[in-house]
Design an enzyme around this catalytic site. Structure first.
Site, PDB file in Angstrom:
ATOM      1  N   HIS A   1      22.166  47.823  19.982  1.00 48.37           N
ATOM      2  CA  HIS A   1      23.273  47.048  20.527  1.00 48.37           C
ATOM      3  C   HIS A   1      22.754  45.900  21.387  1.00 48.37           C
ATOM      4  O   HIS A   1      23.301  44.808  21.379  1.00 48.37           O
ATOM      5  CB  HIS A   1      24.187  47.951  21.361  1.00 48.37           C
TER       6      HIS A   1
ATOM      7  N   GLN B   1       9.220  43.829  13.186  1.00 48.02           N
ATOM      8  CA  GLN B   1       9.825  43.909  11.858  1.00 48.02           C
ATOM      9  C   GLN B   1      10.081  42.542  11.236  1.00 48.02           C
ATOM     10  O   GLN B   1       9.877  42.356  10.029  1.00 48.02           O
ATOM     11  CB  GLN B   1      11.123  44.709  11.927  1.00 48.02           C
TER      12      GLN B   1
ATOM     13  N   HIS C   1      17.001  52.462   6.286  1.00 43.78           N
ATOM     14  CA  HIS C   1      18.161  53.307   6.593  1.00 43.78           C
ATOM     15  C   HIS C   1      19.460  52.502   6.566  1.00 43.78           C
ATOM     16  O   HIS C   1      20.533  53.069   6.725  1.00 43.78           O
ATOM     17  CB  HIS C   1      17.986  53.942   7.965  1.00 43.78           C
TER      18      HIS C   1
ATOM     19  N   TRP D   1      22.443  47.729  10.368  1.00 50.10           N
ATOM     20  CA  TRP D   1      22.903  46.363  10.103  1.00 50.10           C
ATOM     21  C   TRP D   1      21.928  45.324  10.622  1.00 50.10           C
ATOM     22  O   TRP D   1      21.726  44.276  10.003  1.00 50.10           O
ATOM     23  CB  TRP D   1      24.289  46.160  10.703  1.00 50.10           C
TER      24      TRP D   1
ATOM     25  N   GLU E   1      18.071  41.190   8.913  1.00 52.45           N
ATOM     26  CA  GLU E   1      16.719  40.650   8.999  1.00 52.45           C
ATOM     27  C   GLU E   1      16.087  40.566   7.617  1.00 52.45           C
ATOM     28  O   GLU E   1      15.390  39.594   7.291  1.00 52.45           O
ATOM     29  CB  GLU E   1      15.876  41.526   9.930  1.00 52.45           C
TER      30      GLU E   1
ATOM     31  N   ASP F   1      27.722  53.278  10.177  1.00 50.29           N
ATOM     32  CA  ASP F   1      28.080  52.203   9.253  1.00 50.29           C
ATOM     33  C   ASP F   1      27.154  52.101   8.052  1.00 50.29           C
ATOM     34  O   ASP F   1      27.417  51.332   7.124  1.00 50.29           O
ATOM     35  CB  ASP F   1      28.068  50.867   9.987  1.00 50.29           C
ATOM     36  N   GLN F   2      26.070  52.863   8.032  1.00 49.38           N
ATOM     37  CA  GLN F   2      25.023  52.659   7.034  1.00 49.38           C
ATOM     38  C   GLN F   2      25.480  52.881   5.582  1.00 49.38           C
ATOM     39  O   GLN F   2      25.046  52.137   4.685  1.00 49.38           O
ATOM     40  CB  GLN F   2      23.813  53.526   7.381  1.00 49.38           C
TER      41      GLN F   2
END
Length: 478
Positions: free
Chosen positions: A22, A350, A365, A368, A373, A389-390
Site C-alpha cells: 500500500h 524488481q 502471484h 497488482w 511493473e 484481488d489476485q
C-alpha cells in the site's frame, strides 16, 4: 498557475496502512502529484511501525523525514507502534483499535501541520484506512480515495456490498466445469460474466471465523464510508486497460491515474529511503543477468505476504529445473538454494530485474503492483494468484490482455512441476506461435501503458486535472 501569497498553498496529505504493497503505490503517486504541481506541498503519513522501518536512522518519531522527491513524512499511530501481529494481538482487536487511535493521531498530524504553517487542503487515502475521511471532514478537508487495485475489483466489491452478494456467493457454490457457459459465473452491472475463479477471494467468505474475515469487514466499512462521503476515486489503472470497469459504478467518478510504477533508476533515489525490507546493491544478481542471453531468464517472485508451502516450493523448484532455463527466484530463504541453473535471493530490485533484457518471463502471484511493473516492462507472465484481488488480476492478464497464462492448481491448491513447466514453455517456447502472440501482446500493452502516464497521456492528464481542481478550489475559497 500563479498563487498569491494570501492564498493557502495546495497541500496534499497521503494516508495509508503500514503495508509495503500500500505504501509503495501511494508514495509514488504522491511524488507524481508533486511533480505535476511543483508549487504544491505533499505530506505522507503511515503508521508509526512502518515509518520507523522506512527511516531507521530517525531516533524520534516526530522528527521530520523528507525523501528525494521532496515529500514530507509524518506518521500517525494505529495503536500498534511495534507492529501488528495477529498471533499476539488477535485479529479481533485490530479494526476498532486502529480506527480509534488512528482518528485521534491523524487529527493531531493535521493540526500539527497547520500549526507549522502547512495547512492540509486535500487528503488522499488508500483503502483499509476507511476511517480517514471522517478525520478529513472534521478538519474541513476534501478527501479522495486512492484505489490501488484494478477498477474491476472495485466494481466487484461495490456490487457485493450493494445487493449482489447472494449472486456472487452462489457462483462459488457452482462447479465451473458444469454444462453451460454461465455455470459458476456472476453477472454484475458493467462487467462481463466472471467465473468464481476470477473474483477476488474475499467475496467468497461467509463466516466471521474465516482467517481473512477481518479484510472483508474492513472492505465493508470502506464502501459504507464511500456511500456517506462520496469521495472521488483515483485508480491505479489506465483507460485503455479497463474502460468498462472504470464506468461500471455510476455512483462514483473513477479516475485512472496509472500505471503508477517506479522508474528503473528509482532505487537510487526516493525508494531507497522508504522501503520496509532490507536492500542490497543488487550487484551479484544483476551481474548474473548480464551473462544471460536476451529473454532467456525466468524471473520468479510471489510477493512478501503469503508464505509458500514446502510442497509448493519443491514443485516450483522442480518445474523450473525441468525447463532447463536459467531462473532468478526471490525467496525468503533464497540463500540456501543456489545452483548452476538458477539463482535465489531474498530480495531484489524488481523493476531493475524486469527491465533487464535477459528476463523473458515473470512467474508471479499477480499482486497488482508487480503486475503493472511487468506490464510496463513488456514481460509476459505465468499467473499463480493466491488471494484478494489476485484472481481478478490473473483474469485481466490472460483473458483481457493476452499477456499471461494462468497456472492450474491441484486439489491442494498447489501448482505442480509439470504445470509450471507447461506455462513457462507456453510463454518462452522457441519458435512457438502461441509464445509469439503473447510476446506481441506484451509489447503492445507496454506501449499503451507507458503512453498513458507520459506527458499528454490520459492518466497524466487525469492526475493534472485532479491536482489543478484542488488548486482552483483553494483560490476560489481564498
Amino acid at each position: 498557475m500563479e498563487i498569491s501569497s494570501a492564498t493557502p498553498t495546495p497541500h496534499f496529505l497521503f494516508v495509508t496502512t503500514p503495508m509495503q504493497g500500500h505504501i509503495n503505490p501511494a508514495r509514488r503517486l504522491a511524488a507524481r502529484v508533486m511533480a505535476s504541481m511543483p508549487s504544491a506541498r505533499v505530506t505522507f503519513s503511515t503508521a508509526v511501525a512502518a515509518h520507523r522501518l522506512m527511516f531507521p536512522s530517525n531516533t524520534d518519531d516526530q522528527e521530520d523525514a523528507v525523501d528525494d522527491a521532496g515529500v514530507l513524512y509524518v506518521p500517525y499511530s494505529d495503536g500498534f507502534d511495534e507492529g501488528f501481529n495477529p498471533a499476539v494481538h488477535g485479529t479481533g482487536t485490530y479494526k476498532e483499535r486502529s480506527r480509534a487511535v488512528g482518528r485521534e493521531t491523524l487529527s493531531a498530524v493535521i493540526a500539527g501541520l497547520a500549526a507549522r504553517g502547512r495547512p492540509v487542503t486535500r487528503m488522499v487515502y488508500a483503502f483499509l484506512v476507511g476511517w480517514a475521511p471522517a478525520v478529513a471532514r472534521a478538519h474541513g478537508i476534501p478527501a479522495a480515495l486512492y484505489w490501488i487495485q484494478p477498477a474491476a475489483v472495485f466494481a466487484v466489491y461495490y456490487h457485493y456490498f450493494h445487493g449482489h452478494d447472494a449472486q456472487i456467493l452462489a457462483s462459488f457454490c457452482e462447479n465451473d466445469d458444469d454444462a453451460g457457459p454461465d455455470a459458476g459465473t456472476a453477472a454484475l452491472p458493467g462487467l462481463p460474466r466472471l467465473k468464481s475463479s476470477a473474483l477476488p477471494s474475499v467475496v467468497s467468505i461467509t463466516s466471521p471465523e474465516h482467517p481473512h474475515y477481518l479484510l472483508l469487514d474492513m472492505m465493508r466499512e470502506l464502501f459504507l464510508t464511500l456511500d456517506e462521503y462520496k469521495s472521488k476515486v483515483l485508480v491505479n489503472t489506465f483507460d485503455e486497460l479497463e474502460p468498462d470497469a472504470l464506468r461500471a459504478v455510476a455512483q462514483f467518478e473513477l479516475v485512472a491515474v496509472g500505471p503508477v510504477v517506479p522508474d528503473p533508476d528509482e532505487a537510487s533515489t526516493a525508494a531507497s529511503s522508504t522501503d520496509l525490507f532490507p536492500r542490497d546493491d543488487g550487484k551479484a544478481y544483476m551481474e548474473w543477468l548480464d551473462t544471460k542471453p536476451a529473454r532467456s531468464v525466468v524471473y520468479v517472485s510471489f510477493g512478501t505476504i503469503v508464505s509458500m508451502s514446502k510442497r509448493q516450493e519443491e514443485e516450483t523448484r522442480r518445474g523450473l529445473e525441468a525447463t532447463s532455463r536459467p531462473y532468478l527466484w526471490v525467496a525468503r530463504n533464497g540463500a540456501d538454494h543456489d545452483g548452476t541453473q538458477g539463482m535465489m535471493v531474498e530480495w531484489c530490485d524488481q523493476v531493475k530485474v524486469l527491465s533487464h533484457p535477459a528476463v523473458g518471463c515473470f512467474v508471479t502471484h499477480c499482486g497488482w503492483n508487480s503486475t503493472l511493473e511487468s506490464v510496463t516492462r513488456g514481460v509476459p507472465m505465468v499467473c499463480v494468484p493466491q488471494w484478494t484481488d489476485q484472481p481478478t488480476v490473473a483474469w485481466l492478464l490472460e483473458a483481457r490482455m493476452g499477456v499471461g497464462v494462468r497456472a492450474r492448481v491441484d486439489g491442494e491448491g498447489v501448482v505442480g512441476r509439470g504445470e509450471l513447466q507447461r506455462c513457462v514453455e507456453t510463454i518462452m517456447g522457441d519458435g512457438d506461435d502461441a509464445a509469439s502472440v503473447i510476446r506481441a501482446q506484451a509489447d503492445g500493452w507496454m506501449g499503451r501503458a507507458n503512453e498513458a502516464v507520459a506527458g499528454g497521456g490520459a492518466s497524466e492528464r487525469n492526475l493534472r486535472a485532479f491536482a489543478s481542481e484542488l488548486c482552483c478550489a483553494v483560490i476560489g475559497d481564498a
